[in-house]
Design a protein around this motif. Sequence first.
Motif, PDB file in Angstrom:
ATOM      1  N   ASN A   1      47.336-105.606  32.683  1.00  0.00           N
ATOM      2  CA  ASN A   1      47.121-107.000  33.085  1.00  0.00           C
ATOM      3  C   ASN A   1      48.185-107.901  32.482  1.00  0.00           C
ATOM      4  OD1 ASN A   1      44.864-106.383  34.681  1.00  0.00           O
ATOM      5  ND2 ASN A   1      43.634-106.193  32.844  1.00  0.00           N
ATOM      6  N   HIS A   2      47.780-108.916  31.670  1.00  0.00           N
ATOM      7  CA  HIS A   2      48.790-109.821  31.120  1.00  0.00           C
ATOM      8  C   HIS A   2      49.119-109.537  29.661  1.00  0.00           C
ATOM      9  CE1 HIS A   2      49.103-112.748  34.472  1.00  0.00           C
ATOM     10  NE2 HIS A   2      47.955-112.191  34.787  1.00  0.00           N
ATOM     11  N   GLN A   3      48.734-108.389  29.179  1.00  0.00           N
ATOM     12  CA  GLN A   3      48.982-108.094  27.769  1.00  0.00           C
ATOM     13  C   GLN A   3      50.476-108.027  27.465  1.00  0.00           C
ATOM     14  OE1 GLN A   3      46.173-104.594  27.806  1.00  0.00           O
ATOM     15  NE2 GLN A   3      46.254-105.032  25.616  1.00  0.00           N
ATOM     16  N   GLN A   4      50.806-108.449  26.247  1.00  0.00           N
ATOM     17  CA  GLN A   4      52.194-108.362  25.799  1.00  0.00           C
ATOM     18  C   GLN A   4      52.221-107.691  24.430  1.00  0.00           C
ATOM     19  OE1 GLN A   4      54.236-112.321  26.210  1.00  0.00           O
ATOM     20  NE2 GLN A   4      52.128-112.984  26.467  1.00  0.00           N
ATOM     21  N   ALA A   5      53.184-106.837  24.258  1.00  0.00           N
ATOM     22  CA  ALA A   5      53.325-106.204  22.951  1.00  0.00           C
ATOM     23  C   ALA A   5      54.789-106.131  22.571  1.00  0.00           C
ATOM     24  CB  ALA A   5      52.717-104.803  22.965  1.00  0.00           C
ATOM     25  N   ASP A   6      55.070-106.579  21.362  1.00  0.00           N
ATOM     26  CA  ASP A   6      56.407-106.425  20.810  1.00  0.00           C
ATOM     27  C   ASP A   6      56.171-105.646  19.527  1.00  0.00           C
ATOM     28  OD1 ASP A   6      58.884-106.809  19.394  1.00  0.00           O
ATOM     29  OD2 ASP A   6      59.309-108.512  20.703  1.00  0.00           O
ATOM     30  N   THR A   7      56.443-104.366  19.577  1.00  0.00           N
ATOM     31  CA  THR A   7      56.093-103.535  18.438  1.00  0.00           C
ATOM     32  C   THR A   7      57.142-102.461  18.206  1.00  0.00           C
ATOM     33  OG1 THR A   7      54.347-102.150  17.462  1.00  0.00           O
ATOM     34  CG2 THR A   7      54.597-102.044  19.844  1.00  0.00           C
ATOM     35  N   GLY A   8      57.113-101.903  17.027  1.00  0.00           N
ATOM     36  CA  GLY A   8      58.104-100.908  16.652  1.00  0.00           C
ATOM     37  C   GLY A   8      58.017-100.686  15.164  1.00  0.00           C
ATOM     38  N   THR A   9      59.129-100.403  14.568  1.00  0.00           N
ATOM     39  CA  THR A   9      59.083-100.091  13.147  1.00  0.00           C
ATOM     40  C   THR A   9      60.406-100.415  12.477  1.00  0.00           C
ATOM     41  OG1 THR A   9      58.597 -98.337  11.540  1.00  0.00           O
ATOM     42  CG2 THR A   9      59.851 -97.706  13.479  1.00  0.00           C
ATOM     43  N   LYS A  10      60.365-100.474  11.162  1.00  0.00           N
ATOM     44  CA  LYS A  10      61.604-100.558  10.402  1.00  0.00           C
ATOM     45  C   LYS A  10      61.627 -99.414   9.414  1.00  0.00           C
ATOM     46  CE  LYS A  10      61.066-105.131   9.568  1.00  0.00           C
ATOM     47  NZ  LYS A  10      61.242-106.372   8.800  1.00  0.00           N
ATOM     48  N   MET A  11      62.711 -98.685   9.389  1.00  0.00           N
ATOM     49  CA  MET A  11      62.872 -97.634   8.400  1.00  0.00           C
ATOM     50  C   MET A  11      64.047 -98.040   7.526  1.00  0.00           C
ATOM     51  SD  MET A  11      60.629 -95.235   8.787  1.00  0.00           S
ATOM     52  CE  MET A  11      59.353 -94.882  10.006  1.00  0.00           C
ATOM     53  N   VAL A  12      63.742 -98.351   6.293  1.00  0.00           N
ATOM     54  CA  VAL A  12      64.786 -98.817   5.388  1.00  0.00           C
ATOM     55  C   VAL A  12      65.097 -97.702   4.393  1.00  0.00           C
ATOM     56  CG1 VAL A  12      65.425-100.607   3.737  1.00  0.00           C
ATOM     57  CG2 VAL A  12      63.912-101.161   5.658  1.00  0.00           C
ATOM     58  N   HIS A  13      66.238 -97.067   4.585  1.00  0.00           N
ATOM     59  CA  HIS A  13      66.622 -95.946   3.726  1.00  0.00           C
ATOM     60  C   HIS A  13      67.411 -96.467   2.526  1.00  0.00           C
ATOM     61  CE1 HIS A  13      65.858 -92.562   6.677  1.00  0.00           C
ATOM     62  NE2 HIS A  13      65.761 -93.623   7.461  1.00  0.00           N
ATOM     63  N   LEU A  14      66.844 -96.283   1.340  1.00  0.00           N
ATOM     64  CA  LEU A  14      67.554 -96.712   0.135  1.00  0.00           C
ATOM     65  C   LEU A  14      67.961 -95.522  -0.726  1.00  0.00           C
ATOM     66  CD1 LEU A  14      65.317 -99.772  -0.859  1.00  0.00           C
ATOM     67  CD2 LEU A  14      67.450 -99.804   0.458  1.00  0.00           C
ATOM     68  N   GLY A  15      67.078 -94.509  -0.774  1.00  0.00           N
ATOM     69  CA  GLY A  15      67.328 -93.369  -1.658  1.00  0.00           C
ATOM     70  C   GLY A  15      68.093 -92.245  -0.977  1.00  0.00           C
ATOM     71  N   LYS A  16      68.612 -91.330  -1.825  1.00  0.00           N
ATOM     72  CA  LYS A  16      69.350 -90.161  -1.327  1.00  0.00           C
ATOM     73  C   LYS A  16      68.443 -89.236  -0.528  1.00  0.00           C
ATOM     74  CE  LYS A  16      72.497 -89.612  -5.179  1.00  0.00           C
ATOM     75  NZ  LYS A  16      72.451 -89.022  -6.521  1.00  0.00           N
ATOM     76  N   GLY A  17      69.004 -88.632   0.512  1.00  0.00           N
ATOM     77  CA  GLY A  17      68.281 -87.596   1.237  1.00  0.00           C
ATOM     78  C   GLY A  17      67.001 -88.061   1.909  1.00  0.00           C
ATOM     79  N   THR A  18      66.888 -89.335   2.157  1.00  0.00           N
ATOM     80  CA  THR A  18      65.669 -89.836   2.800  1.00  0.00           C
ATOM     81  C   THR A  18      65.717 -89.548   4.309  1.00  0.00           C
ATOM     82  OG1 THR A  18      66.784 -91.972   2.849  1.00  0.00           O
ATOM     83  CG2 THR A  18      65.159 -91.647   1.133  1.00  0.00           C
ATOM     84  N   THR A  19      64.551 -89.245   4.859  1.00  0.00           N
ATOM     85  CA  THR A  19      64.517 -88.958   6.296  1.00  0.00           C
ATOM     86  C   THR A  19      63.415 -89.772   6.962  1.00  0.00           C
ATOM     87  OG1 THR A  19      63.024 -87.098   5.922  1.00  0.00           O
ATOM     88  CG2 THR A  19      65.342 -86.577   6.136  1.00  0.00           C
ATOM     89  N   SER A  20      63.659 -90.135   8.200  1.00  0.00           N
ATOM     90  CA  SER A  20      62.620 -90.846   8.944  1.00  0.00           C
ATOM     91  C   SER A  20      62.581 -90.372  10.384  1.00  0.00           C
ATOM     92  CB  SER A  20      62.857 -92.363   8.891  1.00  0.00           C
ATOM     93  OG  SER A  20      64.092 -92.695   9.465  1.00  0.00           O
ATOM     94  N   THR A  21      61.375 -90.449  10.950  1.00  0.00           N
ATOM     95  CA  THR A  21      61.160 -90.049  12.335  1.00  0.00           C
ATOM     96  C   THR A  21      60.403 -91.162  13.043  1.00  0.00           C
ATOM     97  OG1 THR A  21      60.920 -87.762  11.631  1.00  0.00           O
ATOM     98  CG2 THR A  21      60.093 -88.296  13.814  1.00  0.00           C
ATOM     99  N   ILE A  22      60.883 -91.514  14.230  1.00  0.00           N
ATOM    100  CA  ILE A  22      60.217 -92.552  15.019  1.00  0.00           C
ATOM    101  C   ILE A  22      59.929 -91.984  16.402  1.00  0.00           C
ATOM    102  CG2 ILE A  22      60.493 -94.826  16.088  1.00  0.00           C
ATOM    103  CD1 ILE A  22      62.495 -95.491  13.814  1.00  0.00           C
TER     104      ILE A  22
END
Lengths: 491, 249
Positions: free
Chosen positions: A347-368
């Motif tokens: 219908n008229h729904q609106q969504a603005d969504t997602g994520t932030k992955m902020v890598h600061l440390g060594k060897g960090t991994t993220s999956t989206i």
Amino acid sequence: MSSQPDVSSRPSSGQAEVDEILDQHDEYKYGFVTDMEQDVLPPGLDESVIRFISAKKDEPEWLLEWRLKAFAAWQKMEEPNWQFVTYADIDYQAISYFAAPKKKLESIDEVDPEILETFEKLGIPLHERAALAGVAVDAVFDSVSVATTFKDKLHDLGIIFCSISEAVREHPELVRQYLGTVVPVTDNYFAALNSAVFTDGSFVYIPKGVKCPMELSTYFRINAANTGQFERTLIIADESSYVSYLEGCTAPVRKENQLHAAVVELVAHTDAKIKYSTVQNWYPGDKDGNGGIYNFVTKRGVCEGDRSHISWTQVETGSAVTWKYPSCVLKGENSVGEFYSVALTNNHQQADTGTKMVHLGKGTTSTIVSKGISAGKGQQTYRGLVSIGPKAHNARNHTQCDSLLLGKECGAHTFPYVDVRNASAVLEHEASTSKISEDQLFYAMQRGLSEEDAVSMIVNGFCKEVFKELPMEFAVEARKLLEVSLEGAVG
Amino acid sequence: MTTPLLELKNVHASVAGTPILKGVNLVVNPGEVHAIMGPNGAGKSTLSKLITGHPDYELTEGQILYKGEDIAEMEPDERARAGIFMSFQYPVEIPGVSTSFFLKAAVNASRRERGEPELDAMDFLKVARTKMKQVGMPGDLLHRAVNEGFSGGEKKKNEIFQMAMLEPTLAVLDETDSGLDVDALRTISEGVNAMRNDERGMVVITHYQRLLDHIVPDFTHILAGGKIVKSGGADLAKQVEASGYEGLA
Ligand SMILES: Nc1ncnc2c1ncn2[C@@H]1O[C@H](COP(=O)(O)OP(=O)(O)OP(=O)(O)O)[C@@H](O)[C@H]1O
Ligand SMILES: [Mg+2]
């Protein structure tokens, strides 16, 4: 041998049928109002309201100061308008900032039968079914936490699971140590507002080395008209601990829009893992876009220790306007952040969504992994940021955004932002947008499935990767929820 | 006289505004197997999609009767639940939906329609295992997403497996033999033959005699230029194999 390609994949009359069915609207299943005496503060927001809330909750002085500081900051801030959503202006003076059932509650047995009935209707029986399902439920009914189950069992393990108000009273040192450390009071407009007026929410502390033996679960439900809900959740997983936390939300049907501005903070220490799952089914507004919840939520987790792990899974089918980016700050070496999302707009729904992955440390991994489904006139935006700091050697990210469109008037938009300050980073991005395939629909219907069942099955298949991240019984619920939400879309 | 299972009366059909079928007549009685052959692009798949109600294929003239009833207005799923099945020339992949989940829902949709109790997961698996063996389909395919990543032959086996599970009254097999190795061809044909009985009718579309060596048809028809240009018995297919369609016209 035949060499003719299959020739039925063009848009055609079948699409028209899908559109036609999309027009039919299903009533919001959870749209009832509990008739109950409530303590409601008159609409309006000033310092006295904040003092009232703080006094009502017997809060220590430091917390009142903290709230007032947030309020002062909020007054100087501007409501953000960069997100890809449009909505009527919110009159913050027209909202009531506190609503609580009149009776004081000591235990679940004292819970107003009417409230229990409400939960019953929502399909969350607090007593037996929670026990059977092994779910400890901390239910938030409007602003006061009504009942907390399984407390004793958790208590034996040293796990603290209670309302944030209770935590302020019983464990002030813990709350004071962590509150606002992940989402500072001045982080953003809605976080500042929440910090000033938050009324309830959940608090979880898992001690060192403890694996929480059951899913911890909170159901939020907005009941009183014109009350905003500002809950505050704080989850701390100490070294080598594990917790899986589930949050479900529904709200009754109302003509007016209601504001929901929550803040969730997660802290994972060395070798700890937090899994946070949301099934969000706030009232989306009616077919013409009247009413519905404004869902402006700040969710962030910090992977403080080495090898710590935070995983967000969300199934968002409700709300008129959604604006949220569950995020991970990956500080600890080799820490892991994950974001799995299914968002459906109809219908008229609106969504603005997602994520932030902020890598600061060594060897960090993220999956989206983001799966967006738009139907009707629904508009959906994926907005994601992957940032790799200068010290984050060998960081890795994998992002996958898929959109599925049902009908012609809906839209899907993708804004992936990347900010890399370390050359050793490896980032992968995959994106796809597809229409529900005629061929798939016909194939399923040729086997005898109704169009509605066929669509729901195909959409569920599309979401599979995310659903499998949900705890078993929530996966079943998510599937049902999607079906209900699609019923509005498909017959 | 029994009512024919399927009766096409002067069927004209177009797709995307282009006329493809130009007056097809065909009668399939219960218990009969009809083979349809014809050059590429003749309209064989069009015919099967018309019978099963694909929305892209428009009946512009004539009638399609199933058990004596005009089915022109019936939706594809209604036709399916009434007992019409098609084995697709190009089976479709449905990612994320397991074959067992899909097929159990399909089987139960038809059972509900007939007023029979639904199969639970255990019963379904029991029946499914037996039928998979019959058509030589590897067991693990049941747990994989519908046709996703299946080899060409596996897809075709899956079609016949689904037919065995759904037990249709009228089955249209569109080039089920293409993509099958010799052994698979034999196993699948045995599976199909096992389903032949006095009530069930079949329309078998193929380019090759080798399928009809296994599934021996009662009648053979040649479809060319949107019409059935020649009909005969099992021998007609052999003639085609020997001299091609040119030799027949
Ligand atoms: N959806 C469609 N859109 C456009 N043209 C189509 C469509 N479906 C079929 N056609 C055309 O109709 C004609 C008949 O196609 P059909 O698939 O029925 O042939 P066939 O006899 O099954 O051929 P083959 O032996 O190669 O499978 C072809 O020219 C084809 O290109
Ligand atoms: Mg064909």
